[in-house]
Design an enzyme around this catalytic site. Sequence first.
Site, short mmCIF file in Angstrom:
data_model
loop_
_atom_site.label_atom_id
_atom_site.label_comp_id
_atom_site.label_asym_id
_atom_site.label_seq_id
_atom_site.Cartn_x
_atom_site.Cartn_y
_atom_site.Cartn_z
N LYS A 54 -17.36 -6.40 6.55
CA LYS A 54 -16.12 -7.08 6.89
C LYS A 54 -15.88 -6.98 8.39
O LYS A 54 -16.29 -6.02 9.02
CB LYS A 54 -14.93 -6.44 6.15
CG LYS A 54 -14.91 -6.77 4.67
CD LYS A 54 -13.57 -6.40 4.05
CE LYS A 54 -13.56 -6.71 2.56
NZ LYS A 54 -12.29 -6.34 1.91
N HIS B 91 0.84 -1.21 0.00
CA HIS B 91 0.00 0.00 0.00
C HIS B 91 0.88 1.25 0.00
O HIS B 91 0.62 2.21 -0.74
CB HIS B 91 -0.88 0.05 1.26
CG HIS B 91 -1.91 -1.03 1.35
ND1 HIS B 91 -2.02 -1.86 2.44
CD2 HIS B 91 -2.89 -1.43 0.51
CE1 HIS B 91 -3.02 -2.71 2.27
NE2 HIS B 91 -3.56 -2.47 1.10
N SER C 151 -2.75 -7.75 3.01
CA SER C 151 -3.03 -7.59 4.44
C SER C 151 -3.39 -8.93 5.06
O SER C 151 -3.00 -9.23 6.20
CB SER C 151 -4.19 -6.61 4.66
OG SER C 151 -3.87 -5.35 4.17
N ARG D 61 -2.21 -6.23 -8.34
CA ARG D 61 -1.11 -7.16 -8.06
C ARG D 61 -1.00 -8.24 -9.13
O ARG D 61 0.06 -8.53 -9.62
CB ARG D 61 -1.33 -7.84 -6.70
CG ARG D 61 -0.91 -6.97 -5.55
CD ARG D 61 -1.50 -7.47 -4.27
NE ARG D 61 -2.94 -7.32 -4.30
CZ ARG D 61 -3.72 -7.48 -3.26
NH1 ARG D 61 -3.22 -7.85 -2.12
NH2 ARG D 61 -5.02 -7.29 -3.35
P1 ADP Z 1 -9.84 -3.52 -0.60
O1 ADP Z 1 -10.65 -4.33 0.37
O2 ADP Z 1 -10.51 -2.23 -0.99
O3 ADP Z 1 -9.33 -4.29 -1.78
P2 ADP Z 1 -7.11 -3.47 0.40
O4 ADP Z 1 -6.60 -2.75 1.59
O5 ADP Z 1 -6.98 -4.96 0.38
O6 ADP Z 1 -8.60 -3.00 0.27
O7 ADP Z 1 -6.40 -2.91 -0.90
C1 ADP Z 1 -6.52 -1.57 -1.30
C2 ADP Z 1 -5.90 -1.41 -2.68
O8 ADP Z 1 -4.49 -1.63 -2.60
C3 ADP Z 1 -6.42 -2.40 -3.74
O9 ADP Z 1 -6.48 -1.72 -4.98
C4 ADP Z 1 -5.35 -3.45 -3.77
O10 ADP Z 1 -5.31 -4.10 -5.03
C5 ADP Z 1 -4.11 -2.63 -3.53
N1 ADP Z 1 -3.02 -3.41 -2.97
C6 ADP Z 1 -3.02 -4.17 -1.85
N2 ADP Z 1 -1.82 -4.75 -1.65
C7 ADP Z 1 -1.03 -4.37 -2.69
C8 ADP Z 1 0.31 -4.66 -3.10
N3 ADP Z 1 1.07 -5.50 -2.40
N4 ADP Z 1 0.77 -4.08 -4.23
C9 ADP Z 1 -0.04 -3.26 -4.95
N5 ADP Z 1 -1.30 -2.97 -4.65
C10 ADP Z 1 -1.81 -3.50 -3.53
#
Ligand code: ADP
Length: 162
Positions: free
Chosen positions: A41, A17, A129, A90
């Site tokens: 969630k 992130h 996460s 990703r």
């Molecule tokens: P959500 O539940 O909205 O997907 P997340 O916190 O899991 O929330 O992810 C927020 C954003 O960050 C999403 O667009 C996700 O694809 C991106 N993201 C999460 N981890 C990574 C990573 N390791 N590299 C690039 N983008 C990421």
Amino acid sequence: MKSAIYPGTFDPMTYGHLDIIKRAANIFDEVVVSVLNNKEKTPLFSVSERVNILKEATKDIPNVRVESFEGLLTDYCKKIGVNVVVRGLRAVTDFEYELQMSQMNRKLSNHRVETIYFNTTLKYSYLSSSAVKQIAQFHGDLSAFVPDFVAKLLYERFGYKE
Ligand code: ADP
């Protein structure tokens, strides 16, 4: 001034992130990182804890602001007057969900809200996460995935005393 919103669950924020936040902050004048308060969630960290983690991790990036929101992203975009959404990709597994969401947000906003994707930095392509939470549960090494203060909070949450 060109601003963008980076919305997400951020439960908790990882280096994946943070990488997207830094890259977006290099392109946009202002990046509003916003924690979604999603009632469907069950997060490990509360909204305010997730906001505080993001604030601490981005405190040296002057054009980043951290907030939270609930409800429709397009309503929130309208409320704060921003029509660019930033998300990270990703792998192809992210693609279908992201495409659907961006099409829906465009439609709901009368084609005002556009989504821009940052591809992941290769070394974070497998980082999520949920993986971080699984590792923390067994007191595994988190140093490559989250800042130390986040690792500490995770271990504490799973009952480990540092
Ligand atoms: P959500 O539940 O909205 O997907 P997340 O916190 O899991 O929330 O992810 C927020 C954003 O960050 C999403 O667009 C996700 O694809 C991106 N993201 C999460 N981890 C990574 C990573 N390791 N590299 C690039 N983008 C990421």
